[in-house]
Design an enzyme around this catalytic site. Structure first.
Site, PDB file in Angstrom:
ATOM      1  N   HIS A   1       0.836  -1.199   0.000  1.00  0.00           N
ATOM      2  CA  HIS A   1       0.000   0.000   0.000  1.00  0.00           C
ATOM      3  C   HIS A   1       0.867   1.243   0.000  1.00  0.00           C
ATOM      4  CE1 HIS A   1      -0.236   1.582   4.354  1.00  0.00           C
ATOM      5  NE2 HIS A   1       0.827   0.800   4.284  1.00  0.00           N
TER       6      HIS A   1
ATOM      7  N   CYS B   1       3.865   5.548   5.388  1.00  0.00           N
ATOM      8  CA  CYS B   1       3.944   4.373   6.256  1.00  0.00           C
ATOM      9  C   CYS B   1       5.377   3.853   6.283  1.00  0.00           C
ATOM     10  CB  CYS B   1       3.002   3.290   5.732  1.00  0.00           C
ATOM     11  SG  CYS B   1       2.970   1.795   6.753  1.00  0.00           S
TER      12      CYS B   1
ATOM     13  N   GLN C   1      -7.928  -2.154   9.326  1.00  0.00           N
ATOM     14  CA  GLN C   1      -9.098  -1.301   9.480  1.00  0.00           C
ATOM     15  C   GLN C   1     -10.149  -1.729   8.451  1.00  0.00           C
ATOM     16  OE1 GLN C   1      -8.234   2.970  10.121  1.00  0.00           O
ATOM     17  NE2 GLN C   1      -6.086   2.333  10.248  1.00  0.00           N
TER      18      GLN C   1
ATOM     19  N   SER D   1      -6.091   6.142   9.413  1.00  0.00           N
ATOM     20  CA  SER D   1      -4.661   6.410   9.225  1.00  0.00           C
ATOM     21  C   SER D   1      -4.403   7.458   8.155  1.00  0.00           C
ATOM     22  CB  SER D   1      -3.929   5.123   8.852  1.00  0.00           C
ATOM     23  OG  SER D   1      -4.027   4.195   9.898  1.00  0.00           O
TER      24      SER D   1
ATOM     25  N   HIS E   1      -5.162   5.730   1.214  1.00  0.00           N
ATOM     26  CA  HIS E   1      -4.323   4.641   0.723  1.00  0.00           C
ATOM     27  C   HIS E   1      -4.623   4.305  -0.730  1.00  0.00           C
ATOM     28  CE1 HIS E   1      -3.820   3.114   4.991  1.00  0.00           C
ATOM     29  NE2 HIS E   1      -5.016   3.669   5.086  1.00  0.00           N
TER      30      HIS E   1
END
Length: 115
Positions: free
Chosen positions: A5, A65, A83, A106, A109
């Site tokens: 991702h 990330c 998630q 977060s 993505h």
């Protein structure tokens, strides 16, 4: 499944810092719309059927990330480990498929399913 991702954090991300932006100044200044636009532009550059290598390079270059150091590789995960929106998108993809922009707590993505 196994997936890579690219995460672009924004001012509403649950942890608005990253290894790229340790104090979070840039992330806190980025709107959700700007984060999504960054990923939409990147998805356009990658095309409809990006190679895993191209996606991994983009993750290494862009992702907020820490998995960016591994080309965005998150390893193998089962249902209930990510998630909900991320999990749903990852499990819907076919192997070699890339998602559109996915929103989670977060940030935003792009997901590429590898297995």
């Amino acid at each position: 499944v196994r997936a890579r991702h690219i995460l672009v954090k924004h001012q509403r991300s649950r942890n608005p810092t990253s290894f790229r932006d340790r104090d979070g100044a840039g992330i806190r200044a980025r709107t959700r719309a700007a984060a999504a636009a960054t990923l939409q532009q990147l998805a356009s550059q990658l095309g409809d059927a990006p190679s895993e290598a191209d996606f991994a390079k983009a993750a290494a270059d862009v992702s907020d990330c820490s998995s960016a150091k591994r080309g965005g590789d998150l390893g193998v995960f089962a249902r209930g480990k990510m998630q909900p929106a991320f999990e749903a998108a990852a499990f819907e993809l076919r192997r070699g498929g890339m998602s559109g922009v996915v929103d989670t707590d977060s940030g935003c993505h792009l997901i590429f399913r590898t297995e």
